[in-house]
Enzyme design. Structure first.
Site, short mmCIF file in Angstrom:
data_model
loop_
_atom_site.label_atom_id
_atom_site.label_comp_id
_atom_site.label_asym_id
_atom_site.label_seq_id
_atom_site.Cartn_x
_atom_site.Cartn_y
_atom_site.Cartn_z
N ARG A 73 9.22 1.07 -17.55
CA ARG A 73 10.16 0.00 -17.28
C ARG A 73 11.34 -0.08 -16.67
O ARG A 73 11.83 1.29 -16.63
CB ARG A 73 10.51 -0.61 -18.84
CG ARG A 73 9.71 -1.65 -19.36
CD ARG A 73 9.96 -2.21 -20.70
NE ARG A 73 9.05 -3.12 -21.11
CZ ARG A 73 9.22 -4.56 -20.73
NH1 ARG A 73 10.30 -4.74 -20.04
NH2 ARG A 73 8.31 -5.57 -21.22
N HIS A 76 3.72 1.86 -19.18
CA HIS A 76 4.39 0.99 -18.55
C HIS A 76 5.93 1.85 -18.25
O HIS A 76 6.41 1.82 -19.28
CB HIS A 76 4.55 -0.26 -19.46
CG HIS A 76 5.32 -1.48 -18.82
ND1 HIS A 76 5.51 -2.59 -19.23
CD2 HIS A 76 6.24 -1.59 -17.38
CE1 HIS A 76 6.23 -3.45 -18.45
NE2 HIS A 76 6.45 -2.74 -17.50
N GLU A 87 -6.05 -8.54 -14.83
CA GLU A 87 -5.96 -8.13 -16.51
C GLU A 87 -5.50 -9.72 -16.74
O GLU A 87 -4.23 -10.05 -16.66
CB GLU A 87 -4.86 -7.19 -16.67
CG GLU A 87 -4.94 -6.87 -18.05
CD GLU A 87 -4.40 -5.68 -18.60
OE1 GLU A 87 -4.13 -4.82 -17.76
OE2 GLU A 87 -3.73 -5.66 -19.83
N GLU A 93 1.54 0.50 -15.13
CA GLU A 93 2.12 -0.92 -15.38
C GLU A 93 3.40 -0.95 -14.93
O GLU A 93 4.40 -0.16 -15.30
CB GLU A 93 1.99 -1.37 -16.96
CG GLU A 93 0.63 -1.60 -17.47
CD GLU A 93 0.78 -1.92 -18.72
OE1 GLU A 93 1.82 -2.11 -19.32
OE2 GLU A 93 -0.44 -2.28 -19.31
N THR A 121 6.03 -7.72 -22.88
CA THR A 121 5.77 -8.72 -21.58
C THR A 121 5.45 -10.10 -22.06
O THR A 121 4.34 -9.95 -23.02
CB THR A 121 4.62 -8.08 -20.72
OG1 THR A 121 4.90 -6.54 -20.77
CG2 THR A 121 4.36 -8.67 -19.32
N ARG A 135 13.02 1.96 -21.43
CA ARG A 135 13.28 1.84 -22.91
C ARG A 135 12.27 2.75 -23.57
O ARG A 135 12.67 3.20 -24.68
CB ARG A 135 13.28 0.39 -23.38
CG ARG A 135 12.01 -0.11 -23.40
CD ARG A 135 11.83 -1.61 -24.01
NE ARG A 135 12.39 -2.42 -23.28
CZ ARG A 135 12.43 -3.78 -23.45
NH1 ARG A 135 11.41 -4.24 -24.24
NH2 ARG A 135 12.89 -4.77 -22.65
N HIS A 158 4.27 2.91 -26.81
CA HIS A 158 4.88 3.12 -28.19
C HIS A 158 4.98 4.43 -29.03
O HIS A 158 5.80 4.67 -29.98
CB HIS A 158 4.51 1.93 -29.13
CG HIS A 158 4.77 0.51 -28.46
ND1 HIS A 158 6.11 0.40 -28.16
CD2 HIS A 158 3.79 -0.28 -28.17
CE1 HIS A 158 5.95 -0.77 -27.57
NE2 HIS A 158 4.73 -1.47 -27.73
N HIS A 218 -3.13 -7.24 -24.24
CA HIS A 218 -2.04 -7.59 -24.84
C HIS A 218 -2.18 -8.25 -26.28
O HIS A 218 -2.84 -9.28 -26.42
CB HIS A 218 -1.19 -8.43 -23.97
CG HIS A 218 0.12 -8.46 -24.40
ND1 HIS A 218 1.01 -8.98 -25.24
CD2 HIS A 218 1.45 -7.83 -23.60
CE1 HIS A 218 2.25 -8.56 -25.53
NE2 HIS A 218 2.50 -7.83 -24.48
N ASN A 277 -2.78 2.44 -24.48
CA ASN A 277 -1.29 2.47 -23.75
C ASN A 277 -0.39 3.22 -24.82
O ASN A 277 -0.24 2.86 -25.81
CB ASN A 277 -1.02 0.97 -23.70
CG ASN A 277 0.46 0.60 -23.44
OD1 ASN A 277 1.37 1.37 -23.60
ND2 ASN A 277 0.65 -0.23 -22.50
N1 PXP Z 1 -1.38 -4.84 -20.85
C1 PXP Z 1 -0.36 -5.20 -20.20
C2 PXP Z 1 -0.42 -5.26 -18.76
C3 PXP Z 1 0.86 -4.96 -20.69
O1 PXP Z 1 1.96 -5.12 -20.42
C4 PXP Z 1 0.66 -4.41 -22.37
C5 PXP Z 1 1.97 -4.01 -23.12
O2 PXP Z 1 2.77 -3.14 -22.50
C6 PXP Z 1 -0.51 -4.30 -22.97
C7 PXP Z 1 -1.65 -4.30 -21.99
C8 PXP Z 1 -0.75 -3.68 -24.09
O3 PXP Z 1 -0.32 -4.56 -25.06
P1 PXP Z 1 -0.42 -4.23 -26.80
O4 PXP Z 1 0.89 -3.11 -26.81
O5 PXP Z 1 0.12 -5.66 -27.43
O6 PXP Z 1 -1.62 -3.73 -27.14
#
Ligand code: PXP
Length: 245
Positions: free
Chosen positions: A44, A42, A153, A72, A103, A48, A9, A192, A6
């Site tokens: 949003r 994602h 998921e 996402e 989330t 952000r 960040h 997550h 992901n």
């Molecule tokens: N899966 C989903 C559906 C999420 O919303 C997120 C966070 O955006 C992640 C996985 C990844 O989570 P993390 O950044 O805590 O690894």
């Protein structure tokens, strides 16, 4: 077991200064080189971190590659139109609250069945695989089957925050849900809050086919570099998966 990296960040850091670096798309290409099996992002409502342009650029950059894109998004008209425009390989529908830092929980598919169907059908008709981000509960899995998605998921946030006797309890919830999800014909993913310490136990659950991990990989890339951060995560996951009974 696949690793979806992901890239949100990377964009969070860029948006802190509203500048051009670091570039999440450049990050995605490094992650792929290091072994990422999928790029997750994602978009949003409040933009952000990831911006619409990032999504379009990612699609163009990956057009000659086999690496899939997992978008996402919240189940809204605006996001549906964007998804139908970009055509990612997978859409993961997630709940979204403006004030949340990240989330917080899975989608309540049980009570949102009718609402979700409106978004699932056009996405599937466009050839997009649809996954729902849910808490690891049988009732949510049953409702997911009912609305006709391809995958779920499982939200690993409760597991990631648990300690002591709760840790095993949360892990067992994930194990039971993963087994149940596969038995009823869904693909089962998880994510997550996973990091270099807690990922091993989840990667040992054979029924889980894909993990989506962001924050910990991007955080540790500050120390190790992004290539190495992805490589190490992939290595831990593969080893845990191989050694699982
Ligand atoms: N899966 C989903 C559906 C999420 O919303 C997120 C966070 O955006 C992640 C996985 C990844 O989570 P993390 O950044 O805590 O690894």
């Amino acid at each position: 077991m696949r690793l979806g990296v992901n890239i949100d960040h990377i964009a969070t850091l860029r948006e802190a200064r509203k500048t051009f670096e670091p570039d999440p798309i450049k990050g995605a290409l490094i992650a792929i080189e290091a072994g990422a099996d999928q790029i997750t992002l994602h978009l949003r409502e409040d933009r952000r971190h990831i911006q619409d342009e990032d999504l379009f650029r990612l699609k163009c950059e990956l057009k000659d590659m086999t690496t899939p894109i997992n978008l996402e998004m919240a189940p809204t008209e605006e996001m549906l139109n964007t998804a139908l425009d970009v055509l990612p390989n997978t859409v993961t529908l997630v709940p979204e609250k403006r004030q949340e830092i990240t989330t917080e929980s899975g989608l309540d598919v049980v009570s949102l069945r009718r609402h979700l169907r409106k978004y699932i059908k056009p996405l599937k008709d466009a050839g997009i695989r649809v996954s729902l981000f849910i808490d690891p509960e049988e009732s949510q899995i049953d409702a997911s089957v009912e609305v006709g998605v391809d995958a779920v998921e499982l939200h690993t946030g409760e597991y990631a925050n648990a300690y002591g006797s709760n840790l095993e309890k949360e892990l067992n919830r994930l194990r039971r849900s993963a087994r149940y999800g596969r038995r009823v014909g869904l693909e089962v993913f998880a994510g997550h809050g996973l990091n270099y310490q807690n990922v091993k136990a989840v990667a040992s659950i054979k029924e889980i086919q894909e993990l989506n991990i962001g924050h910990s990989i991007i955080a540790n890339s500050i120390y190790w570099g992004l290539y190495e951060a992805v490589r190490r995560m992939k290595e831990i996951i593969q080893e845990a998966y191989r050694c699982a009974e």
